[in-house]
Design a protein around this motif. Sequence first.
Motif, mmCIF file in Angstrom:
data_model
loop_
_atom_site.group_PDB
_atom_site.id
_atom_site.type_symbol
_atom_site.label_atom_id
_atom_site.label_comp_id
_atom_site.label_asym_id
_atom_site.label_seq_id
_atom_site.Cartn_x
_atom_site.Cartn_y
_atom_site.Cartn_z
ATOM 1 N N GLN A 162 0.820 -1.203 0.000
ATOM 2 C CA GLN A 162 0.000 0.000 0.000
ATOM 3 C C GLN A 162 0.861 1.263 0.000
ATOM 4 O O GLN A 162 0.631 2.186 -0.790
ATOM 5 N N MET A 163 1.861 1.331 0.876
ATOM 6 C CA MET A 163 2.700 2.521 0.961
ATOM 7 C C MET A 163 3.535 2.710 -0.299
ATOM 8 O O MET A 163 3.705 3.834 -0.792
ATOM 9 N N THR A 164 4.051 1.633 -0.849
ATOM 10 C CA THR A 164 4.837 1.723 -2.088
ATOM 11 C C THR A 164 3.954 2.209 -3.231
ATOM 12 O O THR A 164 4.385 3.001 -4.071
ATOM 13 N N SER A 165 2.701 1.777 -3.259
ATOM 14 C CA SER A 165 1.765 2.224 -4.291
ATOM 15 C C SER A 165 1.522 3.724 -4.193
ATOM 16 O O SER A 165 1.448 4.432 -5.205
ATOM 17 N N GLU B 236 3.561 -10.956 -4.873
ATOM 18 C CA GLU B 236 3.308 -11.192 -6.292
ATOM 19 C C GLU B 236 3.344 -12.687 -6.624
ATOM 20 O O GLU B 236 2.525 -13.177 -7.401
ATOM 21 N N ALA B 237 4.295 -13.410 -6.009
ATOM 22 C CA ALA B 237 4.400 -14.852 -6.265
ATOM 23 C C ALA B 237 3.165 -15.583 -5.745
ATOM 24 O O ALA B 237 2.648 -16.503 -6.392
ATOM 25 N N ILE C 112 0.523 -12.739 -9.976
ATOM 26 C CA ILE C 112 0.407 -11.588 -10.875
ATOM 27 C C ILE C 112 1.541 -10.618 -10.588
ATOM 28 O O ILE C 112 2.191 -10.682 -9.546
ATOM 29 N N GLN C 113 1.758 -9.695 -11.518
ATOM 30 C CA GLN C 113 2.719 -8.623 -11.308
ATOM 31 C C GLN C 113 1.959 -7.391 -10.851
ATOM 32 O O GLN C 113 1.054 -6.906 -11.545
ATOM 33 N N LEU C 114 2.306 -6.878 -9.671
ATOM 34 C CA LEU C 114 1.596 -5.737 -9.105
ATOM 35 C C LEU C 114 2.117 -4.404 -9.625
ATOM 36 O O LEU C 114 1.366 -3.433 -9.714
ATOM 37 N N THR D 62 0.301 -1.992 -12.150
ATOM 38 C CA THR D 62 -0.305 -2.653 -13.298
ATOM 39 C C THR D 62 -1.824 -2.584 -13.118
ATOM 40 O O THR D 62 -2.318 -2.275 -12.027
ATOM 41 N N PRO D 63 -2.609 -2.855 -14.145
ATOM 42 C CA PRO D 63 -4.077 -2.874 -13.969
ATOM 43 C C PRO D 63 -4.507 -3.826 -12.858
ATOM 44 O O PRO D 63 -5.406 -3.501 -12.074
#
Length: 290
Positions: A10-13, A40-41, A45-47, A58-59
């Motif tokens: 959340q903070m990185t986003s 992600e693993a 998916i790739q976040l 990413t979407p």
Amino acid sequence: MELKQLEYFQMTSRLKNITRAAKRLRVSQPNITVAIKKLEAELGIQLFDRSQKQLSLTPEGAVFLNRIDLALRNIQDAVLEVNDYKKLQKGTIKIGIPSMIGAFLFPKIFSSFQQKYSHLDIYLYEEGSMTIREQIERDELDFGIVILSGASSSLELLPMSKNQSVACLPLEHPLAKKKSIAISDIENENVIMLKDGSYLRNLLMQKMNNENIKANIVLESNQIETIKGLVASNVGMAFLLDFVVKDTPNIKVLPFEDPIFVDVGLAWKKDRYISKAAQSFIEFCQDTLK
């Protein structure tokens, strides 16, 4: 999936940078990197899109963030409510305050509140009004004593005072002979501006842009006493609230020809659980206004 992983994500986003997120959360950068990769693993998916200098979601990451924001908010509210239910005698309040309001208005409120509620811990965060309002919306702060004008409908607002934005000039400045100042008078003048995130700065820049006016910004600062000292020393003009510069020596204060009024008050987020500590601060401010 661990709570820390979600908080790191959340903070990185929000900050779009792992280094800044690590600094804000007071953890090491590798901790966040490893946590996000594990997340992600696990999700498969790739976040984040890591192809650019600045991280972007990413979407799939954006969809996941919306859900995580709600989940973490509910967890925070649950902790607050349980602590209140246990009737804890200790509480914390996180308040954002612009430097202008913090230096000249908040000390009076804080000293009286602390005397009445000495068992509560208050943490102050100094930013511009617009930045503080965004931080409240992101659940990073409980309150802000800010300029309320133009605030989001997601915030509850308690107006405390109406103030006027004024121009502050050196006594020997040619414009100091006027009784009021127009936006056009700022053209090519040396100006000391508040930093980005300030409502007053944003408002003035909008008015200047609307009239295609350009000023020479010689300095940006949120240190009000420094700004007043620079104005008095003939470095340039500045734009502050009237109560900040009242009776300040060696400075000529002029209103705008088209007056600019703003409301100052308390802001907090709607639809959030309000802890007893936070409720006591709201009630104190309401009683103070009476």
